[in-house]
Design a protein around this motif. Structure first.
Motif, PDB file in Angstrom:
ATOM      1  N   LEU A 100      -5.992  -1.989  -7.383  1.00  0.00           N
ATOM      2  CA  LEU A 100      -7.301  -1.335  -7.364  1.00  0.00           C
ATOM      3  C   LEU A 100      -7.832  -1.193  -5.941  1.00  0.00           C
ATOM      4  O   LEU A 100      -8.396  -0.156  -5.582  1.00  0.00           O
ATOM      5  CB  LEU A 100      -8.285  -2.115  -8.237  1.00  0.00           C
ATOM      6  N   ARG A 101      -7.640  -2.218  -5.114  1.00  0.00           N
ATOM      7  CA  ARG A 101      -8.090  -2.111  -3.710  1.00  0.00           C
ATOM      8  C   ARG A 101      -7.349  -0.984  -2.995  1.00  0.00           C
ATOM      9  O   ARG A 101      -7.951  -0.176  -2.280  1.00  0.00           O
ATOM     10  CB  ARG A 101      -7.869  -3.440  -2.985  1.00  0.00           C
ATOM     11  N   SER A 102      -6.032  -0.954  -3.170  1.00  0.00           N
ATOM     12  CA  SER A 102      -5.236   0.085  -2.512  1.00  0.00           C
ATOM     13  C   SER A 102      -5.635   1.473  -2.996  1.00  0.00           C
ATOM     14  O   SER A 102      -5.777   2.415  -2.196  1.00  0.00           O
ATOM     15  CB  SER A 102      -3.750  -0.143  -2.787  1.00  0.00           C
TER      16      SER A 102
ATOM     17  N   ASP B 177       0.818  -1.212   0.000  1.00  0.00           N
ATOM     18  CA  ASP B 177       0.000   0.000   0.000  1.00  0.00           C
ATOM     19  C   ASP B 177       0.857   1.270   0.000  1.00  0.00           C
ATOM     20  O   ASP B 177       0.451   2.304  -0.540  1.00  0.00           O
ATOM     21  CB  ASP B 177      -0.929   0.008   1.213  1.00  0.00           C
TER      22      ASP B 177
ATOM     23  N   ALA C 254      -5.863  -6.538  -9.007  1.00  0.00           N
ATOM     24  CA  ALA C 254      -6.873  -6.476  -7.945  1.00  0.00           C
ATOM     25  C   ALA C 254      -6.309  -5.787  -6.708  1.00  0.00           C
ATOM     26  O   ALA C 254      -6.991  -4.963  -6.075  1.00  0.00           O
ATOM     27  CB  ALA C 254      -7.356  -7.884  -7.612  1.00  0.00           C
ATOM     28  N   ALA C 255      -5.062  -6.088  -6.353  1.00  0.00           N
ATOM     29  CA  ALA C 255      -4.445  -5.471  -5.180  1.00  0.00           C
ATOM     30  C   ALA C 255      -4.261  -3.969  -5.380  1.00  0.00           C
ATOM     31  O   ALA C 255      -4.515  -3.171  -4.465  1.00  0.00           O
ATOM     32  CB  ALA C 255      -3.099  -6.142  -4.893  1.00  0.00           C
TER      33      ALA C 255
ATOM     34  N   GLN D 238      -8.475   2.489  -4.366  1.00  0.00           N
ATOM     35  CA  GLN D 238      -9.810   2.874  -3.909  1.00  0.00           C
ATOM     36  C   GLN D 238      -9.779   3.297  -2.450  1.00  0.00           C
ATOM     37  O   GLN D 238     -10.431   4.279  -2.062  1.00  0.00           O
ATOM     38  CB  GLN D 238     -10.772   1.717  -4.135  1.00  0.00           C
ATOM     39  N   ALA D 239      -9.000   2.579  -1.638  1.00  0.00           N
ATOM     40  CA  ALA D 239      -8.907   2.935  -0.219  1.00  0.00           C
ATOM     41  C   ALA D 239      -8.263   4.300  -0.026  1.00  0.00           C
ATOM     42  O   ALA D 239      -8.617   5.041   0.896  1.00  0.00           O
ATOM     43  CB  ALA D 239      -8.118   1.870   0.535  1.00  0.00           C
ATOM     44  N   ARG D 240      -7.325   4.654  -0.914  1.00  0.00           N
ATOM     45  CA  ARG D 240      -6.623   5.932  -0.801  1.00  0.00           C
ATOM     46  C   ARG D 240      -7.255   7.011  -1.683  1.00  0.00           C
ATOM     47  O   ARG D 240      -6.755   8.133  -1.737  1.00  0.00           O
ATOM     48  CB  ARG D 240      -5.158   5.744  -1.210  1.00  0.00           C
TER      49      ARG D 240
ATOM     50  N   GLY E  71     -14.090  -0.304 -11.058  1.00  0.00           N
ATOM     51  CA  GLY E  71     -13.421   0.665 -10.202  1.00  0.00           C
ATOM     52  C   GLY E  71     -12.430   1.550 -10.938  1.00  0.00           C
ATOM     53  O   GLY E  71     -11.943   2.544 -10.384  1.00  0.00           O
TER      54      GLY E  71
END
Length: 318
Positions: free
Chosen positions: A174-176, A145, A171-172, A178-180, A208
């Motif tokens: 995109l998750r990071s 992250d 996928a990792a 979106q969280a930031r 996303g």
């Protein structure tokens, strides 16, 4: 992101670093060696065809990063994976183009190689023979992250969707992101590989993403439409902004909920179309991150694409 070539392992990926105003551009994608063979007319099966052959640095992700820096983006970083055979060379080439590289060295697999067959009698049209090598072994172990520290925008090369390992990385990321709350763009990269992956699967994997930058063939394949503006409009129901690249016909900009706009290309006699779409994407992102409206950013992408096709290979001049 720290510069330099690093050994593979349970890597931290790109490290944090100082960002330009508004944040740096982080490109996550492929770094490969291009072998460009320029020939005239059809290949002579079973015998020799005369050609001019050059070995050049390439890869869609790396090309986008270099063109973004060339077109004025002040802080561009690249995360990719290479083999020990060519990692140092690729690092030097990226640095020389103004890109800060973080290249993970794969201990078992060589750097990816693409044979680019360029027909000079057919407007510089190119055909690729692709051995992705280490490029598509970039995976979640190469990411953390903290890679997003100082980052204002992430761009993903669509080639990452064409292996299980690099799909997990997408996928990792995109998750990071979106969280930031860091926006993400993606270029589908290859109509041939996309057809094998499947359109429904692709659209699920890119959920996303803020901006999608398909070619004409990719946009039509993803939608079943035969006309690029209609295809872009359909895709914009899933992605907030679609910028479809149409080569000599320019581009189509389709914001979600608005009518698509056409952006004309610059008239130019192409020498080699290798990397033209990457140049467009790099120019578009540089302008967008500088505050340009999407249509104006697409016009800048067209200018970068026109500059690219005058040259051999996928990188900008330096």
């Amino acid at each position: 992101m720290g510069g330099g070539v690093t050994a593979a392992g349970g890597g931290t990926g790109a490290a944090g670093g100082g960002a330009a105003a508004g944040g740096a551009l982080l490109v996550v994608g492929d770094v490969v060696t291009d072998v460009v063979a320029r020939h005239s007319g059809p290949l002579a099966a079973g015998t020799d065809t005369a050609a001019v052959i050059r070995k050049l640095p390439g890869g869609a992700g790396a090309n986008v990063a270099c063109w973004a820096a060339h077109r004025g983006c002040p802080d561009v970083r690249l995360l990719g994976r290479v083999g020990a055979d060519a990692g140092a060379w690729h690092e030097r080439e990226l640095l020389a183009n103004g890109v800060l590289p973080h290249l993970v060295v794969d201990p078992r697999t060589p750097t990816g190689t693409v044979i680019c067959l360029v027909d000079e009698d057919d407007g510089g049209e190119r055909t690729f023979l692709t051995d992705s090598g280490a490029a598509l072994r970039l995976g979640p172990a190469d990411w953390a992250d903290g890679a997003l520290d100082g980052i204002g925008w992430v761009h993903l090369s669509g080639y990452l969707l064409f292996s299980e390992t690099s799909r997990a990385l997408v996928a990792a990321v995109l998750r990071s992101a979106q969280a930031r709350r860091v926006p993400v763009s993606l270029d589908p990269a290859s109509a041939g590989f996309l057809a094998r992956l499947g359109t429904d699967r692709f659209l699920a994997l890119v959920r996303g993403v803020r901006v999608l930058l398909p070619s004409r063939d990719e946009a039509c394949l993803l939608t079943g439409e035969s006309e690029i503006a209609e295809a872009a409009a359909v895709l914009s129901r899933r992605v907030p902004l679609v910028v479809a690249k149409a080569g000599a016909d320019g581009a189509v900009v389709a914001p979600s909920g608005a009518a698509p706009e056409r952006v004309p290309a610059l008239p130019v006699r192409p020498r080699d179309t290798t990397g033209a779409g990457d140049a467009f994407t790099g120019g578009f992102l540089a302008a967008l991150l500088a505050g340009a409206a999407p249509r104006d950013a697409a016009a800048e992408g067209c200018r970068a694409g026109a500059e690219a096709v005058r040259r051999v290979g996928g990188r900008p001049p330096r």
